[in-house]
Design an enzyme around this catalytic site. Structure first.
Site, short mmCIF file in Angstrom:
data_model
loop_
_atom_site.label_atom_id
_atom_site.label_comp_id
_atom_site.label_asym_id
_atom_site.label_seq_id
_atom_site.Cartn_x
_atom_site.Cartn_y
_atom_site.Cartn_z
N LYS A 53 -11.72 -2.09 -7.72
CA LYS A 53 -12.05 -0.76 -7.93
C LYS A 53 -10.66 0.06 -8.22
CE LYS A 53 -13.67 -0.49 -3.74
NZ LYS A 53 -13.92 -1.90 -3.54
N LYS B 56 -7.58 -8.42 -13.22
CA LYS B 56 -8.19 -8.82 -11.98
C LYS B 56 -9.35 -7.71 -11.85
CE LYS B 56 -8.33 -9.10 -7.06
NZ LYS B 56 -7.96 -8.59 -5.85
N LYS C 80 1.04 -1.11 -0.10
CA LYS C 80 -0.14 0.01 -0.12
C LYS C 80 0.86 1.13 0.00
CE LYS C 80 -4.30 -1.92 1.51
NZ LYS C 80 -5.03 -2.44 2.86
P1 ADP Z 1 -11.20 -4.10 -4.82
O1 ADP Z 1 -10.10 -4.72 -5.12
O2 ADP Z 1 -12.01 -3.72 -5.99
O3 ADP Z 1 -10.87 -2.80 -3.93
P2 ADP Z 1 -11.65 -5.48 -2.22
O4 ADP Z 1 -10.15 -5.48 -1.95
O5 ADP Z 1 -12.34 -4.41 -1.56
O6 ADP Z 1 -11.85 -5.08 -3.76
O7 ADP Z 1 -12.32 -6.83 -2.02
C1 ADP Z 1 -13.09 -7.22 -1.26
C2 ADP Z 1 -13.41 -8.83 -1.43
O8 ADP Z 1 -13.76 -9.05 -2.73
C3 ADP Z 1 -12.04 -9.38 -1.09
O9 ADP Z 1 -12.36 -10.54 -0.28
C4 ADP Z 1 -11.35 -10.04 -2.27
O10 ADP Z 1 -10.79 -11.15 -2.36
C5 ADP Z 1 -12.99 -9.97 -3.19
N1 ADP Z 1 -12.60 -9.51 -4.54
C6 ADP Z 1 -12.18 -8.51 -5.04
N2 ADP Z 1 -12.17 -8.40 -6.35
C7 ADP Z 1 -12.01 -9.57 -6.73
C8 ADP Z 1 -11.63 -10.27 -8.07
N3 ADP Z 1 -11.65 -9.84 -9.11
N4 ADP Z 1 -11.95 -11.73 -7.83
C9 ADP Z 1 -12.34 -12.23 -6.88
N5 ADP Z 1 -12.35 -11.83 -5.85
C10 ADP Z 1 -12.47 -10.47 -5.84
#
Ligand code: ADP
Ligand code: TRP
Length: 320
Positions: free
Chosen positions: A192, A189, A110
């Site tokens: 957001k 992947k 981060k």
């Molecule tokens: P982002 O990457 O959009 O910020 P988060 O990190 O807030 O998403 O993810 C919240 C949950 O959703 C986590 O448990 C994460 O493993 C799952 N997740 C997010 N994006 C994916 C993806 N592309 N494929 C599978 N799981 C995902």
């Protein structure tokens, strides 16, 4: 078995969140004692838009209820409504070597991404440990990126228990290998942070527009298409059973239809799949007081566990 999961209120939910995390929670609540909370204190550790935090917290609560988190079965609350977690966070800090935190990949990643290296960001794993240990969670479903945080939680709990006796349950990570990484519009992947998401709750027209943006190759219309390399196919597959996938693959290979048709098909699958959830969402959005009541009832159930647990912890460490 007690299973606990935290969700950061960091904006609109997308298909990656749904297939990567939420669908699993919906299964878990049928089989286990599920504790699920909205990790709004964690949102202070950096990256989140604080002007939106209250609204995002509320909206994530609404979305989870709409998607099927059942507050009768699941203890569902907002982290900040059971403040014992912050007291435990401080006490656990006493059992957390700085070296342990310095080795955290997520912190380093981060900071490398430009998030300010605040103390909140650094000590975030201790707050996560407090979330887990306060409620005696046995299993914690996590993505691969969170496994190290679970290891840290275990280290902290073991250190505490070695000094004070078996106060905390030692939790285990629950990593579902079968949970696929959902691809985004560009094939990377879905996330957001990459701005390549398909949100769960979009207006119908906007949803079609978003699906139309999925990157595909330039095979001319009328020629066979390869489902295996196609993002549209990969996303459709998430909604289909084996038979449905094979039928769709046949349509790809026949060459009778182009990508435009499959993007429409994908939009229909998404729209159908979340039809009921959309109705429930509209219901809750128009009744914010009902949502508040649900969250308050969940918090009361969480506090009923957190309060006696903290009494034990204070007693163990000699806090009056
Ligand atoms: P982002 O990457 O959009 O910020 P988060 O990190 O807030 O998403 O993810 C919240 C949950 O959703 C986590 O448990 C994460 O493993 C799952 N997740 C997010 N994006 C994916 C993806 N592309 N494929 C599978 N799981 C995902
Ligand atoms: N750190 C988790 C994430 O970023 C969210 C979280 C906070 C959590 N506390 C937790 C997850 C406790 C599981 C258990 O996704």
């Amino acid at each position: 078995m007690r299973v606990l999961s935290g969700i950061q209120p960091s904006g609109k939910l997308h298909l990656g969140n749904y297939f990567g995390a939420i669908a699993q929670m919906l299964r878990l609540q049928e089989e286990h004692e599920l504790f699920a909370f909205i990790a709004n204190y964690h949102a202070l550790s950096g990256g989140a838009d604080l002007a939106e935090l209250k609204r995002n917290t509320f909206e994530v609560a609404v979305d989870f209820l709409a998607l099927g988190i059942d507050p009768e079965k699941t203890v569902f609350w907002v982290q900040s409504h059971a403040k014992e977690v912050l007291e435990l966070y401080w006490i656990l800090s006493r059992y957390t070597p700085v070296g342990l935190l310095e080795r955290a990949h997520s912190y380093k990643d981060k900071v490398a991404k430009g998030i300010a290296p605040s103390h909140a960001l650094f000590s975030y794993p201790v707050l996560m440990a407090a979330d887990i240990l306060l409620y005696d969670a046995e299993k914690v479903p996590v993505g691969k990126d969170q496994i190290q945080h679970l290891e840290m939680t275990r280290d902290i709990a073991i250190k505490f228990n070695n000094e004070h006796g078996a106060v905390f349950t030692i939790p285990e990570a629950m990593v579902e290998e079968s949970v696929a990484t959902v691809p985004g519009l560009d094939g990377a992947k879905m996330s957001k942070s990459y701005k390549n998401t398909v949100e769960i709750f979009m207006e119908e027209k906007a949803l079609q527009k978003r699906c139309n943006k999925i990157v595909t190759d330039s095979t001319p219309l009328g020629e066979p298409l390869d489902p295996e390399t196609c993002n549209v196919y990969a996303l459709c597959s998430l909604f289909l059973d084996e038979e449905g996938r094979q039928e769709l693959a046949e349509r790809y290979r026949s060459g009778a239809e182009g990508y435009g048709a499959f993007k429409k098909f994908l939009k229909e699958l998404i729209w159908e799949h979340f039809a009921e959830a959309r109705e429930r969402r509209a219901y809750y959005l128009s009744r914010p007081d009902e949502v508040t009541d649900i969250l308050e009832a969940g918090a009361a159930r969480a506090r009923a566990i957190a309060e006696p647990k903290m009494a034990l912890v204070r007693d163990a460490v000699g806090i009056l």
